[in-house]
Design a protein around this motif. Structure first.
Motif, PDB file in Angstrom:
ATOM      1  N   GLY A  53       0.818  -1.051   0.064  1.00 27.02           N
ATOM      2  CA  GLY A  53       0.038  -0.037   0.005  1.00 27.02           C
ATOM      3  C   GLY A  53       0.887   1.372  -0.145  1.00 27.02           C
ATOM      4  N   LEU A  54       2.015   1.291  -0.497  1.00 31.61           N
ATOM      5  CA  LEU A  54       2.778   2.329  -0.648  1.00 31.61           C
ATOM      6  C   LEU A  54       2.781   3.009  -1.949  1.00 31.61           C
ATOM      7  CD1 LEU A  54       6.252   0.685   0.900  1.00 31.61           C
ATOM      8  CD2 LEU A  54       4.824   2.744   2.102  1.00 31.61           C
ATOM      9  N   ALA A  55       2.144   2.610  -2.729  1.00 29.27           N
ATOM     10  CA  ALA A  55       2.058   3.153  -4.299  1.00 29.27           C
ATOM     11  C   ALA A  55       0.795   3.516  -4.354  1.00 29.27           C
ATOM     12  CB  ALA A  55       2.276   2.176  -5.044  1.00 29.27           C
ATOM     13  N   ASP A  56       0.438   4.680  -5.140  1.00 35.59           N
ATOM     14  CA  ASP A  56      -0.708   5.404  -5.473  1.00 35.59           C
ATOM     15  C   ASP A  56      -1.389   5.029  -6.900  1.00 35.59           C
ATOM     16  OD1 ASP A  56       0.378   7.009  -7.399  1.00 35.59           O
ATOM     17  OD2 ASP A  56       0.415   8.578  -6.288  1.00 35.59           O
ATOM     18  N   GLU A  57      -2.280   5.592  -7.271  1.00 38.53           N
ATOM     19  CA  GLU A  57      -2.923   4.928  -8.470  1.00 38.53           C
ATOM     20  C   GLU A  57      -1.980   4.975  -9.664  1.00 38.53           C
ATOM     21  OE1 GLU A  57      -4.035   9.276  -8.057  1.00 38.53           O
ATOM     22  OE2 GLU A  57      -4.063   7.368  -6.693  1.00 38.53           O
ATOM     23  N   SER A  58      -0.904   5.754  -9.813  1.00 36.31           N
ATOM     24  CA  SER A  58      -0.020   5.944 -10.679  1.00 36.31           C
ATOM     25  C   SER A  58       1.056   4.746 -10.783  1.00 36.31           C
ATOM     26  CB  SER A  58       1.034   7.253 -10.518  1.00 36.31           C
ATOM     27  OG  SER A  58       1.971   6.902  -9.331  1.00 36.31           O
ATOM     28  N   GLY A  59       0.954   4.027  -9.674  1.00 32.98           N
ATOM     29  CA  GLY A  59       1.887   2.956  -9.777  1.00 32.98           C
ATOM     30  C   GLY A  59       3.214   3.087  -9.111  1.00 32.98           C
ATOM     31  N   TRP A  60       3.499   4.432  -8.465  1.00 29.22           N
ATOM     32  CA  TRP A  60       4.648   4.773  -8.020  1.00 29.22           C
ATOM     33  C   TRP A  60       4.351   5.307  -6.564  1.00 29.22           C
ATOM     34  CZ3 TRP A  60       8.609   3.054 -11.006  1.00 29.22           C
ATOM     35  CH2 TRP A  60       8.675   3.035 -12.336  1.00 29.22           C
ATOM     36  N   CYS A  61       5.659   5.512  -5.788  1.00 31.91           N
ATOM     37  CA  CYS A  61       5.162   5.785  -4.378  1.00 31.91           C
ATOM     38  C   CYS A  61       5.348   7.182  -3.806  1.00 31.91           C
ATOM     39  CB  CYS A  61       6.009   4.803  -3.321  1.00 31.91           C
ATOM     40  SG  CYS A  61       6.051   3.319  -3.769  1.00 31.91           S
ATOM     41  N   PRO A  62       4.357   7.874  -3.498  1.00 31.33           N
ATOM     42  CA  PRO A  62       4.406   9.364  -3.089  1.00 31.33           C
ATOM     43  C   PRO A  62       5.436   9.389  -1.814  1.00 31.33           C
ATOM     44  CG  PRO A  62       2.213   8.617  -2.687  1.00 31.33           C
ATOM     45  CD  PRO A  62       2.939   7.409  -3.371  1.00 31.33           C
TER      46      PRO A  62
END
Ligand SMILES: Cc1cc2nc3c(=O)[nH]c(=O)nc-3n(C[C@H](O)[C@H](O)[C@H](O)COP(=O)(O)OP(=O)(O)OC[C@H]3O[C@@H](n4cnc5c(N)ncnc54)[C@H](O)[C@@H]3O)c2cc1C
Length: 430
Positions: free
Chosen positions: A297-306
């Motif tokens: 649950g570290l990634a957002d909908e972009s697939g990368w991690c904010p």
């Protein structure tokens, strides 16, 4: 902070090349409740290995464990030189002895399969569970196979990506060696963001270098989903000089993106480019943060991690930091150099925070060298600072557009020096 006073810490930050002003550094003078804290680092690549190494350099009272499945790490930097036959796979292979022996990092060869951010626990493939006070996640990238019909991890044994170095690099090299003179090599690079944006251009250059020497009637189709850029223009100028008629650039941006792959016919299809057939097909799929980051649950909908670029703390999960390719740190490019810088800054921030202090202002440097042949290289080098919570470029850029052969040769020499330095630094060698 038992082992380290303020002056020594500043010296270490300066040596690591990240500090720009020590004025704002606040460290309490005595040991705190979190001395001997347990910091676990997931992933022993450029980000994770550097972070584990520097955590121990900044504060030797920390208990630092690095989890990495592979006993040896094969670097993507310089892997294109292996494809060209300039370097061997051994040259780009490194072990973890330096981290263990020189820096006291506890390196465990295992795989993290889940992270419980509430209980501050991770589960390993071996069945073990580890508890942490802080977790650093640097798992690199994974591939969005589902975006290309016919592409899969299994099918990459026929159409190698070679975008994670090791067996895939060796496979692509063998395919190039086995290809007949007059054959076509297709390199399909994905849309941004992906790791090492100039690396497809370096790859096309160095494969062209190999073909020109050994199979001069062959050609390369580079299907490029990044579209046009200043950087590409510099490579194309070089190709005009060195590889005229060998490299053909195909605009694979927007509707040109690859939508299907046929491993039997060795062909790739995109809406505007139609179906292109090769003898060797290097299909580099679109990418997202390494799978464990998504699972946790570290990634957002972009697939990368904010993350917060000040300390690379996840904005989605507490007490977890994400660095390297997996994190969103634009405008820093996803490179090994960026991951190394982020590893150091993240390590410093953790040490300061565990001791109840505040971080000084730091500089974020990154760069990447690309070979066009062994005597001709280009580079980009950039420096960033935090302004209003966002990274802003304050210096740097691309190599000079017009330069003599001598300058390009110098850059090629610097590239070799850079590789030696960064691998020593990352893997804690002396
Ligand atoms: C062809 C090519 C050329 C490149 N050239 C350059 C260059 O010249 N200069 C440059 O700066 N950059 C270059 N790069 C980019 C560079 O390789 C990456 O940006 C860099 O490796 C990112 O570091 P990282 O720590 O994020 O990921 P990585 O270095 O990939 O490390 C991730 C590690 O995490 C481990 N891992 C993943 N999941 C788990 C898990 N669940 N549990 C435990 N461990 C896990 C993996 O095994 C891996 O070892 C190049 C890339 C490519 C593809």
């Amino acid at each position: 902070m038992n082992q380290l006073d303020r002056r020594t810490f500043i010296k270490l930050l300066g040596a690591a090349g990240v500090i720009s002003s020590a004025n704002s550094l606040v460290l309490p003078g005595s040991a705190t409740a979190e001395a001997n804290a347990r910091v676990v680092v997931v992933g022993g690549g450029f980000g994770g290995a550097t972070c584990a190494n520097y955590l121990r350099q900044y504060d030797s009272s920390l208990n630092v464990t690095l989890i990495e499945p592979n006993v040896q790490f094969v670097t993507c930097p310089f892997s294109n030189t292996v494809l060209a036959g300039m370097k061997s796979i051994n040259f780009i292979t490194h072990n973890y002895d330096g981290l263990r022996k020189n820096h006291g990092v506890n390196v465990m060869h295992d795989m993290v399969i889940s992270i419980d951010a509430t209980a501050k626990k991770i589960k390993l493939k071996s069945g073990k569970t580890l508890v942490y006070d802080r977790l650093v996640v640097s798992p690199g990238i994974s591939f969005n196979w589902h975006e290309i019909e016919g592409a899969s991890a299994e099918n990459s044994k026929i159409m190698p990506h070679a975008w994670k170095a090791g067996t895939q690099t060796i496979l692509l090299r063998k395919q190039l060696e086995a290809m007949k003179d007059g054959g076509t090599v297709i390199i399909a690079s994905p849309r941004k963001p992906f790791r090492a944006p100039p690396a497809p251009y370096e790859r096309a250059s160095l494969i062209a270098y190999y073909l020109k020497k050994t199979k001069p009637s062959s050609k390369i189709l580079l299907i490029d989903s990044s579209g046009d850029s200043e950087e590409l223009a510099m490579f194309r100028k070089g190709w005009e000089k060195l590889y005229k008629g060998i490299i053909e650039w195909v605009d694979g941006s927007e509707q040109g993106e690859i939508v299907s792959a046929d491993t039997k016919a060795l062909s790739l299809t995109g809406h505007t480019i139609g179906t292109l057939k090769g003898d060797v097909v290097n299909l580099i799929p679109p990418q997202h943060a390494g799978e464990i980051a998504r699972v946790a649950g570290l990634a957002d909908e972009s697939g990368w991690c904010p993350v917060n670029p000040k300390n690379f703390a996840s904005t989605l999960q507490k007490n977890i930091h994400v660095i390297g390719d997996a994190c969103i740190a634009e405008p820093m490019q996803k490179t090994g150099h960026s991951a190394n810088t982020q590893g150091k800054i993240c390590a410093a921030a953790i040490v300061v925070e565990l001791n109840g202090g505040t971080m000084p202002d730091v500089t974020y440097s990154t760069g990447i060298y690309s070979f066009l042949n062994p005597k001709y290289a280009l580079s980009s080098a950039r420096v960033y600072r935090l302004k209003n919570g966002k990274l802003k470029q304050v210096a740097g850029g691309l190599s000079a557009k017009k330069a003599s052969r001598k300058t390009r040769l110098k850059e090629a020499r610097f590239a070799s020096g850079w590789y030696k330095g960064i691998t020593m630094d990352t893997f804690g060698k002396t």
